[in-house]
Design a protein around this motif. Structure first.
Motif, PDB file in Angstrom:
ATOM      1  N   TYR A 197      40.545  53.900 -23.204  1.00 48.54           N
ATOM      2  CA  TYR A 197      41.737  54.699 -22.957  1.00 48.54           C
ATOM      3  C   TYR A 197      42.117  54.555 -21.486  1.00 48.54           C
ATOM      4  CZ  TYR A 197      41.244  57.434 -27.326  1.00 48.54           C
ATOM      5  OH  TYR A 197      41.176  57.847 -28.635  1.00 48.54           O
ATOM      6  N   ASN A 198      43.416  54.421 -21.216  1.00 47.06           N
ATOM      7  CA  ASN A 198      43.844  54.365 -19.816  1.00 47.06           C
ATOM      8  C   ASN A 198      44.504  55.668 -19.350  1.00 47.06           C
ATOM      9  OD1 ASN A 198      46.416  54.321 -20.943  1.00 47.06           O
ATOM     10  ND2 ASN A 198      46.912  52.247 -20.250  1.00 47.06           N
ATOM     11  N   GLY A 199      44.646  56.641 -20.254  1.00 43.71           N
ATOM     12  CA  GLY A 199      45.154  57.957 -19.870  1.00 43.71           C
ATOM     13  C   GLY A 199      46.656  58.055 -19.722  1.00 43.71           C
ATOM     14  N   ALA A 200      47.390  57.001 -20.066  1.00 40.07           N
ATOM     15  CA  ALA A 200      48.833  56.986 -19.797  1.00 40.07           C
ATOM     16  C   ALA A 200      49.672  57.612 -20.905  1.00 40.07           C
ATOM     17  CB  ALA A 200      49.299  55.555 -19.542  1.00 40.07           C
ATOM     18  N   ILE A 201      49.347  57.329 -22.169  1.00 39.96           N
ATOM     19  CA  ILE A 201      50.189  57.744 -23.302  1.00 39.96           C
ATOM     20  C   ILE A 201      49.302  58.237 -24.446  1.00 39.96           C
ATOM     21  CG2 ILE A 201      51.933  57.040 -24.990  1.00 39.96           C
ATOM     22  CD1 ILE A 201      52.589  54.667 -23.073  1.00 39.96           C
ATOM     23  N   TYR A 202      49.592  59.445 -24.904  1.00 38.19           N
ATOM     24  CA  TYR A 202      48.945  59.976 -26.108  1.00 38.19           C
ATOM     25  C   TYR A 202      50.059  60.524 -27.006  1.00 38.19           C
ATOM     26  CZ  TYR A 202      44.619  60.154 -23.296  1.00 38.19           C
ATOM     27  OH  TYR A 202      43.548  59.851 -22.494  1.00 38.19           O
ATOM     28  N   ILE A 203      50.224  59.952 -28.176  1.00 41.22           N
ATOM     29  CA  ILE A 203      51.231  60.404 -29.133  1.00 41.22           C
ATOM     30  C   ILE A 203      50.494  60.930 -30.357  1.00 41.22           C
ATOM     31  CG2 ILE A 203      53.221  59.740 -30.537  1.00 41.22           C
ATOM     32  CD1 ILE A 203      53.559  57.343 -28.561  1.00 41.22           C
ATOM     33  N   MET A 204      50.727  62.205 -30.697  1.00 36.49           N
ATOM     34  CA  MET A 204      49.924  62.840 -31.751  1.00 36.49           C
ATOM     35  C   MET A 204      50.785  63.585 -32.745  1.00 36.49           C
ATOM     36  SD  MET A 204      47.144  64.235 -29.023  1.00 36.49           S
ATOM     37  CE  MET A 204      48.438  64.283 -27.774  1.00 36.49           C
ATOM     38  N   ASP A 205      50.330  63.597 -33.978  1.00 39.87           N
ATOM     39  CA  ASP A 205      50.940  64.409 -35.020  1.00 39.87           C
ATOM     40  C   ASP A 205      50.712  65.878 -34.672  1.00 39.87           C
ATOM     41  OD1 ASP A 205      50.483  66.048 -37.644  1.00 39.87           O
ATOM     42  OD2 ASP A 205      51.699  64.347 -38.255  1.00 39.87           O
ATOM     43  N   ALA A 206      51.787  66.629 -34.511  1.00 39.72           N
ATOM     44  CA  ALA A 206      51.688  68.013 -34.041  1.00 39.72           C
ATOM     45  C   ALA A 206      50.887  68.887 -34.994  1.00 39.72           C
ATOM     46  CB  ALA A 206      53.079  68.592 -33.827  1.00 39.72           C
ATOM     47  N   GLU A 207      51.123  68.725 -36.288  1.00 42.72           N
ATOM     48  CA  GLU A 207      50.420  69.560 -37.275  1.00 42.72           C
ATOM     49  C   GLU A 207      48.938  69.217 -37.302  1.00 42.72           C
ATOM     50  OE1 GLU A 207      50.442  72.805 -39.574  1.00 42.72           O
ATOM     51  OE2 GLU A 207      52.216  71.950 -38.587  1.00 42.72           O
ATOM     52  N   LYS A 208      48.631  67.929 -37.236  1.00 43.23           N
ATOM     53  CA  LYS A 208      47.244  67.489 -37.216  1.00 43.23           C
ATOM     54  C   LYS A 208      46.530  68.007 -35.971  1.00 43.23           C
ATOM     55  CE  LYS A 208      44.016  64.710 -39.015  1.00 43.23           C
ATOM     56  NZ  LYS A 208      43.555  64.725 -40.413  1.00 43.23           N
ATOM     57  N   LEU A 209      47.230  68.019 -34.863  1.00 45.55           N
ATOM     58  CA  LEU A 209      46.646  68.441 -33.595  1.00 45.55           C
ATOM     59  C   LEU A 209      46.168  69.887 -33.640  1.00 45.55           C
ATOM     60  CD1 LEU A 209      46.165  67.501 -30.617  1.00 45.55           C
ATOM     61  CD2 LEU A 209      48.382  68.527 -30.081  1.00 45.55           C
TER      62      LEU A 209
END
Length: 232
Positions: free
Chosen positions: A178-190
């Protein structure tokens, strides 16, 4: 501009590696502005949340025209507070305001060379996949199949993975960090699964310079050099 995404930019006041780094000027511009500029290329201001506990950071951000909707509670502002809990707090705040999002996009301030075009590409990858998360990575310079070792019970080194029968780097499977720049996540799953325990993760590969992460003063000095010698 997308309206299905809540972009969260965490910006705690305390910082040991680079004191006050979130508002420290990098090439004359507060570090946090780089993340805000990227966010503004993706969505409108009402879908961008700077989560901070610090009044000075709040003032600097609002001087840039972005409203800071709340101050983070003390229990989420310590050295041991986790990013996951910060994301849940922000998501919960907006849901209580009647705003529900499909996607949470985490942009950390310490990746000033991350480009909006890269975030857009990562979002497209997310849209086209069935993933719970798309995360930005870079290829690791060290490889557990080739030149990363651990000790056995007798104290002797051996290659972490495999039988030690790979003798050229190009023959080893590629590995990523991981480089820490971008995390895109499913809101409900989160809301039910920690971001680091999500099983359906898809990588978005970034180059070394875009992956540059600011953690120490030496990193900061290097970033200044990069900015002064590049077209960024």
């Amino acid at each position: 501009m997308r309206d299905d995404i809540l972009i969260i930019i965490p910006a705690r006041g305390g910082s040991k590696g680079v004191p006050r780094k979130n508002i420290k000027p990098l090439k004359g511009k507060p570090l946090i502005y780089y993340a805000i500029d990227t966010a503004r290329a993706i969505t409108t201001d009402e879908n961008i949340c700077v989560s901070t506990d610090d009044l000075e950071i709040k003032s600097v951000v609002e001087n840039y025209g972005l409203r800071v909707p709340f101050l983070r509670p003390d229990e989420l502002s310590t050295d041991t507070a986790g990013t996951y809990e910060v994301l849940l707090h922000a998501l919960d705040y907006y849901e209580k305001q009647g705003k529900h999002y499909d996607i949470v996009l985490l942009l950390q301030t310490t990746s000033p060379f991350r480009a909006a075009e890269q975030v857009t590409e990562a979002l497209k990858l997310y849209d086209q996949s069935n993933a719970d998360m798309v995360v930005s990575v870079k290829e690791c310079p060290a490889n557990p199949y080739y030149n990363v070792f651990e000790e056995n019970a007798d104290g002797y080194l051996h290659v972490c993975k495999g039988e030690g029968n790979i003798f050229r780097r190009q023959d080893a499977p590629k590995v990523y960090e991981y480089n820490g720049a971008i995390y895109i996540m499913d809101a409900e799953k989160l809301k039910n699964t920690h971001m680091h325990r999500m099983q359906k993760r898809v990588k978005y590969i970034m180059d070394t310079q875009s992956s540059f992460d600011l953690d120490t003063m030496q990193d900061w000095e290097m970033a200044e050099i990069i900015l002064s010698t590049s077209k960024l």
